[in-house]
Scaffold this motif. Structure first.
Motif, PDB file in Angstrom:
ATOM      1  N   SER A  54       0.803  -1.220   0.000  1.00 54.95           N
ATOM      2  CA  SER A  54       0.000   0.000   0.000  1.00 54.95           C
ATOM      3  C   SER A  54       0.838   1.273   0.000  1.00 54.95           C
ATOM      4  O   SER A  54       0.291   2.371  -0.054  1.00 54.95           O
ATOM      5  N   ARG A  55       2.126   1.135   0.032  1.00 58.12           N
ATOM      6  CA  ARG A  55       3.009   2.297   0.111  1.00 58.12           C
ATOM      7  C   ARG A  55       3.072   3.051  -1.214  1.00 58.12           C
ATOM      8  O   ARG A  55       3.334   2.456  -2.255  1.00 58.12           O
ATOM      9  N   ALA A  56       2.816   4.337  -1.167  1.00 56.64           N
ATOM     10  CA  ALA A  56       2.970   5.181  -2.353  1.00 56.64           C
ATOM     11  C   ALA A  56       4.439   5.156  -2.761  1.00 56.64           C
ATOM     12  O   ALA A  56       5.326   5.233  -1.915  1.00 56.64           O
ATOM     13  N   GLY A  57       4.708   5.002  -4.018  1.00 51.14           N
ATOM     14  CA  GLY A  57       6.078   4.914  -4.488  1.00 51.14           C
ATOM     15  C   GLY A  57       6.554   3.478  -4.613  1.00 51.14           C
ATOM     16  O   GLY A  57       7.570   3.204  -5.220  1.00 51.14           O
ATOM     17  N   GLY A  58       5.826   2.550  -3.981  1.00 54.72           N
ATOM     18  CA  GLY A  58       6.079   1.145  -4.199  1.00 54.72           C
ATOM     19  C   GLY A  58       7.163   0.476  -3.388  1.00 54.72           C
ATOM     20  O   GLY A  58       7.360  -0.716  -3.509  1.00 54.72           O
ATOM     21  N   GLU A  59       7.890   1.216  -2.555  1.00 53.82           N
ATOM     22  CA  GLU A  59       8.915   0.562  -1.748  1.00 53.82           C
ATOM     23  C   GLU A  59       8.983   1.186  -0.370  1.00 53.82           C
ATOM     24  O   GLU A  59       8.628   2.345  -0.180  1.00 53.82           O
ATOM     25  N   VAL A  60       9.426   0.371   0.593  1.00 53.16           N
ATOM     26  CA  VAL A  60       9.480   0.802   1.991  1.00 53.16           C
ATOM     27  C   VAL A  60      10.803   0.365   2.589  1.00 53.16           C
ATOM     28  O   VAL A  60      11.256  -0.761   2.367  1.00 53.16           O
ATOM     29  N   CYS A  61      11.393   1.236   3.372  1.00 52.92           N
ATOM     30  CA  CYS A  61      12.609   0.912   4.105  1.00 52.92           C
ATOM     31  C   CYS A  61      12.224   0.124   5.351  1.00 52.92           C
ATOM     32  O   CYS A  61      11.213   0.423   6.000  1.00 52.92           O
ATOM     33  N   VAL A  62      13.018  -0.859   5.685  1.00 53.12           N
ATOM     34  CA  VAL A  62      12.762  -1.650   6.892  1.00 53.12           C
ATOM     35  C   VAL A  62      12.722  -0.749   8.121  1.00 53.12           C
ATOM     36  O   VAL A  62      11.972  -1.013   9.070  1.00 53.12           O
ATOM     37  N   CYS A  63      13.457   0.329   8.093  1.00 53.48           N
ATOM     38  CA  CYS A  63      13.482   1.256   9.230  1.00 53.48           C
ATOM     39  C   CYS A  63      12.123   1.924   9.446  1.00 53.48           C
ATOM     40  O   CYS A  63      11.822   2.366  10.550  1.00 53.48           O
ATOM     41  N   GLU A  64      11.281   1.981   8.414  1.00 53.66           N
ATOM     42  CA  GLU A  64       9.955   2.576   8.536  1.00 53.66           C
ATOM     43  C   GLU A  64       8.918   1.566   9.012  1.00 53.66           C
ATOM     44  O   GLU A  64       7.873   1.944   9.542  1.00 53.66           O
ATOM     45  N   LEU A  83       8.758 -13.786   3.573  1.00 55.14           N
ATOM     46  CA  LEU A  83       7.958 -13.252   2.460  1.00 55.14           C
ATOM     47  C   LEU A  83       8.779 -13.234   1.171  1.00 55.14           C
ATOM     48  O   LEU A  83       8.265 -13.521   0.088  1.00 55.14           O
ATOM     49  N   ARG A  84      10.054 -12.916   1.299  1.00 51.09           N
ATOM     50  CA  ARG A  84      10.959 -12.907   0.143  1.00 51.09           C
ATOM     51  C   ARG A  84      11.136 -14.313  -0.405  1.00 51.09           C
ATOM     52  O   ARG A  84      11.077 -14.544  -1.611  1.00 51.09           O
ATOM     53  N   GLN A  85      11.352 -15.275   0.472  1.00 55.23           N
ATOM     54  CA  GLN A  85      11.540 -16.655   0.042  1.00 55.23           C
ATOM     55  C   GLN A  85      10.282 -17.224  -0.615  1.00 55.23           C
ATOM     56  O   GLN A  85      10.370 -18.100  -1.465  1.00 55.23           O
ATOM     57  N   ALA A  86       9.124 -16.724  -0.220  1.00 53.07           N
ATOM     58  CA  ALA A  86       7.870 -17.158  -0.825  1.00 53.07           C
ATOM     59  C   ALA A  86       7.649 -16.495  -2.180  1.00 53.07           C
ATOM     60  O   ALA A  86       6.703 -16.831  -2.880  1.00 53.07           O
ATOM     61  N   GLY A  87       8.522 -15.555  -2.545  1.00 50.34           N
ATOM     62  CA  GLY A  87       8.421 -14.903  -3.852  1.00 50.34           C
ATOM     63  C   GLY A  87       7.406 -13.784  -3.911  1.00 50.34           C
ATOM     64  O   GLY A  87       7.011 -13.373  -4.994  1.00 50.34           O
ATOM     65  N   LEU A  88       6.991 -13.263  -2.755  1.00 55.04           N
ATOM     66  CA  LEU A  88       5.990 -12.205  -2.727  1.00 55.04           C
ATOM     67  C   LEU A  88       6.581 -10.803  -2.747  1.00 55.04           C
ATOM     68  O   LEU A  88       5.938  -9.865  -3.212  1.00 55.04           O
ATOM     69  N   ILE A  89       7.797 -10.667  -2.220  1.00 52.49           N
ATOM     70  CA  ILE A  89       8.462  -9.361  -2.185  1.00 52.49           C
ATOM     71  C   ILE A  89       9.914  -9.541  -2.607  1.00 52.49           C
ATOM     72  O   ILE A  89      10.429 -10.654  -2.669  1.00 52.49           O
ATOM     73  N   ASP A  90      10.566  -8.426  -2.880  1.00 48.98           N
ATOM     74  CA  ASP A  90      11.999  -8.426  -3.141  1.00 48.98           C
ATOM     75  C   ASP A  90      12.591  -7.239  -2.406  1.00 48.98           C
ATOM     76  O   ASP A  90      11.862  -6.406  -1.856  1.00 48.98           O
ATOM     77  N   CYS A  91      13.918  -7.158  -2.394  1.00 48.75           N
ATOM     78  CA  CYS A  91      14.556  -6.094  -1.631  1.00 48.75           C
ATOM     79  C   CYS A  91      15.901  -5.715  -2.240  1.00 48.75           C
ATOM     80  O   CYS A  91      16.433  -6.412  -3.101  1.00 48.75           O
ATOM     81  N   GLU A  92      16.411  -4.591  -1.723  1.00 46.29           N
ATOM     82  CA  GLU A  92      17.726  -4.104  -2.143  1.00 46.29           C
ATOM     83  C   GLU A  92      18.342  -3.364  -0.962  1.00 46.29           C
ATOM     84  O   GLU A  92      17.672  -2.555  -0.316  1.00 46.29           O
ATOM     85  N   VAL A  98      17.647  -1.608   4.192  1.00 49.02           N
ATOM     86  CA  VAL A  98      17.138  -2.487   3.139  1.00 49.02           C
ATOM     87  C   VAL A  98      15.751  -1.988   2.766  1.00 49.02           C
ATOM     88  O   VAL A  98      14.914  -1.728   3.645  1.00 49.02           O
ATOM     89  N   TYR A  99      15.505  -1.852   1.465  1.00 43.99           N
ATOM     90  CA  TYR A  99      14.221  -1.396   0.946  1.00 43.99           C
ATOM     91  C   TYR A  99      13.498  -2.573   0.303  1.00 43.99           C
ATOM     92  O   TYR A  99      14.105  -3.373  -0.401  1.00 43.99           O
ATOM     93  N   TYR A 100      12.189  -2.658   0.564  1.00 43.52           N
ATOM     94  CA  TYR A 100      11.370  -3.776   0.099  1.00 43.52           C
ATOM     95  C   TYR A 100      10.278  -3.276  -0.833  1.00 43.52           C
ATOM     96  O   TYR A 100       9.765  -2.178  -0.678  1.00 43.52           O
TER      97      TYR A 100
END
Length: 124
Positions: A54-64, A83-92, A98-100
Motif C-alpha cells: 500500500s506504500r505510495a512509491g512502491g517501496e518501503v525501508c525496513v526502518c519505517e 515473504l521474500r523466500q515465498a516470492g511475494l516481495i523483493d529487496c535491495e 534495506v528497501y522492500y
C-alpha cells in the motif's frame, strides 16, 4: 542479500492462471501454493505485506516498518525474509538500510488461483 525465491505456481503452459475451480491442483502445485499460504499465515507477515503493497512509491525501508510492531528488528527482518523466500516481495540494500517492494506478478498469480468463475445470475 541472497535473492532466493520459491515458485508461487508452476509456470507450465496453461497452469499459471487457472483458478482452483478450473481443475484440481496436482501435488507440485499444491506444495508450491502451500509455501506461499504458509508465508501469509502469520498476522505480522500479512501486515508487513500490506504495508509494502500500500506504500505510495512502491517501496518501503525496513526502518519505517519496524516501529509499527512491538517486535525486534531482527524478528521483523526474519518475517520479511520469509515473504521474500515465498516470492511475494523483493529487496535491495542501500547503505545501512534495506528497501522492500511487492512483486506484482506473484500477487497476480496468487489472485488468479483464488479467482472463482462468474456464473450468470449469481452475485457475491
Amino acid at each position: 542479500m541472497a535473492k532466493q525465491r520459491l515458485e508461487v505456481i508452476r509456470q507450465d503452459a496453461g497452469t499459471c492462471c487457472e483458478g482452483l475451480s478450473s481443475a484440481p491442483l496436482d501435488e507440485v502445485q499444491a506444495a508450491d501454493l502451500a509455501k506461499v499460504f504458509k508465508a501469509l499465515g502469520d498476522p505480522v507477515r500479512l501486515r508487513l505485506l500490506s504495508m509494502i503493497a500500500s506504500r505510495a512509491g512502491g517501496e518501503v525501508c525496513v526502518c519505517e516498518m519496524t516501529p509499527a510492531f512491538e517486535l525486534s528488528q531482527p524478528t521483523i527482518s526474519h518475517h520479511l525474509k520469509l515473504l521474500r523466500q515465498a516470492g511475494l516481495i523483493d529487496c535491495e540494500r542501500r547503505g545501512t538500510w534495506v528497501y522492500y517492494w511487492v512483486l506484482p506478478a506473484a500477487l497476480d498469480r496468487l489472485a488468479a488461483v483464488l479467482k472463482t468463475p462468474r456464473t450468470a445470475g449469481v452475485t457475491t
